[in-house]
Write an enzyme that holds these catalytic residues in place. Structure first.
Site, PDB file in Angstrom:
ATOM      1  N   TYR A  73       0.836  -1.206   0.000  1.00 57.74           N
ATOM      2  CA  TYR A  73       0.000   0.000   0.000  1.00 57.74           C
ATOM      3  C   TYR A  73       0.870   1.255   0.000  1.00 57.74           C
ATOM      4  O   TYR A  73       0.571   2.234  -0.672  1.00 57.74           O
ATOM      5  CB  TYR A  73      -0.938   0.017   1.211  1.00 57.74           C
ATOM      6  CG  TYR A  73      -1.949   1.127   1.104  1.00 57.74           C
ATOM      7  CD1 TYR A  73      -3.157   0.928   0.441  1.00 57.74           C
ATOM      8  CD2 TYR A  73      -1.681   2.399   1.619  1.00 57.74           C
ATOM      9  CE1 TYR A  73      -4.076   1.950   0.299  1.00 57.74           C
ATOM     10  CE2 TYR A  73      -2.598   3.429   1.478  1.00 57.74           C
ATOM     11  CZ  TYR A  73      -3.799   3.201   0.813  1.00 57.74           C
ATOM     12  OH  TYR A  73      -4.692   4.220   0.661  1.00 57.74           O
ATOM     13  N   PHE A 125      -7.648  21.346 -25.088  1.00 58.30           N
ATOM     14  CA  PHE A 125      -7.953  19.920 -25.132  1.00 58.30           C
ATOM     15  C   PHE A 125      -9.156  19.705 -24.209  1.00 58.30           C
ATOM     16  O   PHE A 125      -9.281  20.383 -23.185  1.00 58.30           O
ATOM     17  CB  PHE A 125      -6.766  19.050 -24.698  1.00 58.30           C
ATOM     18  CG  PHE A 125      -7.082  17.589 -24.842  1.00 58.30           C
ATOM     19  CD1 PHE A 125      -7.144  17.014 -26.090  1.00 58.30           C
ATOM     20  CD2 PHE A 125      -7.378  16.807 -23.732  1.00 58.30           C
ATOM     21  CE1 PHE A 125      -7.497  15.677 -26.240  1.00 58.30           C
ATOM     22  CE2 PHE A 125      -7.723  15.471 -23.876  1.00 58.30           C
ATOM     23  CZ  PHE A 125      -7.784  14.904 -25.139  1.00 58.30           C
ATOM     24  N   THR A 126     -10.015  18.760 -24.578  1.00 57.26           N
ATOM     25  CA  THR A 126     -11.311  18.604 -23.893  1.00 57.26           C
ATOM     26  C   THR A 126     -11.193  18.560 -22.363  1.00 57.26           C
ATOM     27  O   THR A 126     -11.750  19.408 -21.663  1.00 57.26           O
ATOM     28  CB  THR A 126     -12.011  17.326 -24.387  1.00 57.26           C
ATOM     29  OG1 THR A 126     -11.072  16.245 -24.331  1.00 57.26           O
ATOM     30  CG2 THR A 126     -12.484  17.477 -25.828  1.00 57.26           C
ATOM     31  N   ASP A 216       1.597  20.130 -20.867  1.00 54.48           N
ATOM     32  CA  ASP A 216       0.879  18.880 -21.133  1.00 54.48           C
ATOM     33  C   ASP A 216       1.819  18.036 -21.989  1.00 54.48           C
ATOM     34  O   ASP A 216       1.925  18.228 -23.201  1.00 54.48           O
ATOM     35  CB  ASP A 216      -0.442  19.165 -21.861  1.00 54.48           C
ATOM     36  CG  ASP A 216      -1.244  17.892 -22.131  1.00 54.48           C
ATOM     37  OD1 ASP A 216      -0.646  16.793 -22.078  1.00 54.48           O
ATOM     38  OD2 ASP A 216      -2.448  17.990 -22.410  1.00 54.48           O
ATOM     39  N   LYS A 259      -0.397   7.500 -23.805  1.00 57.73           N
ATOM     40  CA  LYS A 259       0.010   7.863 -25.170  1.00 57.73           C
ATOM     41  C   LYS A 259       1.507   7.542 -25.327  1.00 57.73           C
ATOM     42  O   LYS A 259       1.871   6.388 -25.424  1.00 57.73           O
ATOM     43  CB  LYS A 259      -0.290   9.345 -25.440  1.00 57.73           C
ATOM     44  CG  LYS A 259      -1.562   9.892 -24.784  1.00 57.73           C
ATOM     45  CD  LYS A 259      -2.851   9.440 -25.414  1.00 57.73           C
ATOM     46  CE  LYS A 259      -4.116   9.857 -24.673  1.00 57.73           C
ATOM     47  NZ  LYS A 259      -4.343  11.195 -24.261  1.00 57.73           N
ATOM     48  N   ARG A 383     -14.588  14.010 -35.779  1.00 59.10           N
ATOM     49  CA  ARG A 383     -14.237  15.257 -35.101  1.00 59.10           C
ATOM     50  C   ARG A 383     -14.873  16.387 -35.899  1.00 59.10           C
ATOM     51  O   ARG A 383     -14.224  17.058 -36.684  1.00 59.10           O
ATOM     52  CB  ARG A 383     -12.712  15.435 -35.027  1.00 59.10           C
ATOM     53  CG  ARG A 383     -12.042  14.628 -33.926  1.00 59.10           C
ATOM     54  CD  ARG A 383     -12.349  15.178 -32.560  1.00 59.10           C
ATOM     55  NE  ARG A 383     -11.818  14.344 -31.480  1.00 59.10           N
ATOM     56  CZ  ARG A 383     -12.362  14.282 -30.269  1.00 59.10           C
ATOM     57  NH1 ARG A 383     -13.426  14.950 -29.980  1.00 59.10           N
ATOM     58  NH2 ARG A 383     -11.814  13.525 -29.338  1.00 59.10           N
ATOM     59  N   PHE A 450     -21.107  12.831 -28.674  1.00 58.15           N
ATOM     60  CA  PHE A 450     -20.475  12.019 -29.722  1.00 58.15           C
ATOM     61  C   PHE A 450     -20.263  10.571 -29.286  1.00 58.15           C
ATOM     62  O   PHE A 450     -20.219   9.670 -30.115  1.00 58.15           O
ATOM     63  CB  PHE A 450     -19.150  12.639 -30.182  1.00 58.15           C
ATOM     64  CG  PHE A 450     -18.146  12.870 -29.089  1.00 58.15           C
ATOM     65  CD1 PHE A 450     -18.168  14.029 -28.340  1.00 58.15           C
ATOM     66  CD2 PHE A 450     -17.168  11.922 -28.821  1.00 58.15           C
ATOM     67  CE1 PHE A 450     -17.230  14.243 -27.324  1.00 58.15           C
ATOM     68  CE2 PHE A 450     -16.234  12.119 -27.815  1.00 58.15           C
ATOM     69  CZ  PHE A 450     -16.276  13.288 -27.060  1.00 58.15           C
TER      70      PHE A 450
END
Ligand SMILES: *Cc1c(COP(=O)(O)O)cnc(C)c1O
Length: 458
Positions: A73, A125-126, A216, A259, A383, A450
């Protein structure tokens, strides 16, 4: 010297068989999915180019690392390996692991943003923008104009427009701008890189006003590869060296390890500021888990540490970005309308140019994604107007300038032969474009429509 071919810097040890449905079966599957590729069963998909997020193939080293998971843990040895890796490879001092990138965005937004602040960034970015807004901030797009033009061949369409940034500082005052949100390769612009020259200028300007840079770094190694290929003075530097130089020009970073970092789940917040670290390390306990696992298993952190090291290898990026460029070039050679120049993680088809006879109310990008699946079993993502949602005040559709279909390439998953099949299918669909009839929406969910909207053929 003649141009020589490149090939993947790995060989295949394990395979995952794919299903190949008949065209009749695909037509039925698409109809049952309401002409929305998000609603297809993955089993019914032949080549899945929906996203590059969490879809990479791990190496034998990473799988071996999974067996070394220390599931304590507190104080797992995998955490210390990951912390050392983030310091060595990325150069940030402090690490707080999270289950995904958006959890890191949540924390940094809460820590740095006050009600009424402005957050300039190189395109939104969303999830990033949503967390900035939820913390009381307002996102301001300061990317260069070229980023919004699919035909501009400018090589660094991720660059920040320094005049736009300066104007915002003059207008609202530096004390209302806690940081600049800078992404390496800009996802929504088509995977377009930022140049080192531009980043250095942004650093200089922000330093003058005491404004931080939050990086980012989801696709930082891909961006570094593009700098090595295209920016003067970087040809002899390694991807690893360029990654470190980029990071050294920033203060904090959020990472979606799904990514670049070649894992199926994971992320982190990194910072050089001990006070931000202190707060994040405390906050992560509330939302994710103890600061030495942050919502991840020990084995996940081990796979991430190994994936990070693999991601900055020149040979890896050459093949990864090379495969995307290969597909893009094949489509360009065939005269297919796509966003130029080709970015690092996918190829974006210009659906408006495919279907000049369809209005945006007939959902050209949604139609193109559906046609592509029916033609060959290739799954892509819309998109366009469906993704853009509705205006909160008027209830009307938001009509984005571009109607795009994204072919996103997972890392190390498909071969060049798969790319050939994809290109041939896109070309076939383009040749039959005038027969496409468009769609009408028959079900629309309230949030992020979407994902779950349903359509019927007109
Ligand atoms: C995917 C992504 C995120 C969010 O990361 P998750 O791991 O999906 O939460 C943030 N920024 C960019 C540029 C991304 O592509």
């Amino acid at each position: 010297m003649k141009k020589r071919s490149w090939a993947e810097p790995y060989k295949i040890k394990m395979v995952e068989p794919l299903n190949m449905l008949s065209k009749k079966e695909r037509e039925k599957a698409m109809e049952e999915a309401g002409y929305n590729t998000f609603l297809l069963r993955s089993e019914d998909v032949y080549i899945d180019l929906l996203t590059d997020s969490g879809t990479s193939a791990m190496s034998d080293r990473q799988w071996a690392g999974m067996m070394l998971g220390d599931e304590a843990y507190a104080g797992s040895r995998n955490f210390y390996h990951l912390e050392d890796t983030v310091r060595d490879v990325y150069g940030y001092k402090h690490l707080v692991p999270t289950h995904q990138g958006r959890a890191a965005e949540h924390m940094i937004s809460k820590i740095l943003i006050k009600e009424g602040d402005y957050i300039p960034g190189n395109m939104y970015f969303t999830t990033t923008k949503l967390h900035q807004e939820m913390a009381g901030g307002k996102f301001v797009d300061v990317i260069i104009d070229e980023a919004h033009d699919p035909n501009s061949e400018y090589p660094f369409k991720g660059d920040i427009d320094l005049d736009k940034l300066q104007n915002l500082i003059d207008e609202v005052g530096a004390d209302k701008i806690p940081y600049v949100a800078m992404a390496t390769t800009v996802n929504m612009a088509g995977g377009q890189p930022i140049s080192m020259k531009n980043l250095k200028a942004v650093r200089e300007l922000t330093k003058k006003y005491g404004i931080d840079i939050v990086h980012d770094m989801t696709r930082v190694a891909e961006n570094a590869y593009m700098i090595q290929q295209k920016e003067e003075g970087y040809q002899d530097k390694t991807v690893a060296e360029i990654v470190k130089e980029i990071n050294s020009l920033t203060d904090h970073a959020t990472m979606s390890a799904k990514k670049d970092a070649l894992v199926n789940i994971g992320g982190f917040l990194a910072t050089n500021d001990p006070r931000v670290f202190e707060e994040a390390r405390n906050m992560v306990v509330v939302y994710e888990g103890l600061h030495t696992y942050g919502g991840l298993a020990g084995r996940d952190m081990e796979a991430m540490a190994i994936g990070i090291k693999e991601s900055v290898m020149d040979e890896h990026q050459k093949a990864r970005v090379g495969q995307v460029q290969y597909l893009g070039q094949k489509l360009l050679d065939a005269g297919i309308p796509i966003v130029k120049p080709v970015g690092t993680h996918g190829v974006f088809l210009d659906a408006k140019a495919f279907y000049p006879h369809l209005t945006q109310d007939e959902f050209p990008a949604q139609t193109l994604a559906a046609e592509l699946y029916v033609d060959s079993g290739v799954r892509a993502m819309e998109r366009g107007v469906v993704s853009a949602g509705r205006n909160k005040e008027t209830g009307e559709h938001n009509y984005p300038k571009l109607e795009l279909v994204r072919l996103t390439i997972p890392r190390r998953v498909y071969t060049q032969a798969h790319m050939d099949v994809v290109a041939e299918s896109v070309i076939e669909v383009y040749e039959n474009a005038k027969n496409a009839r468009g769609l009408k929406m028959v079900y629309e969910p309230k949030y992020l429509r979407f994902f779950q909207a349903r359509f019927e053929k007109l």
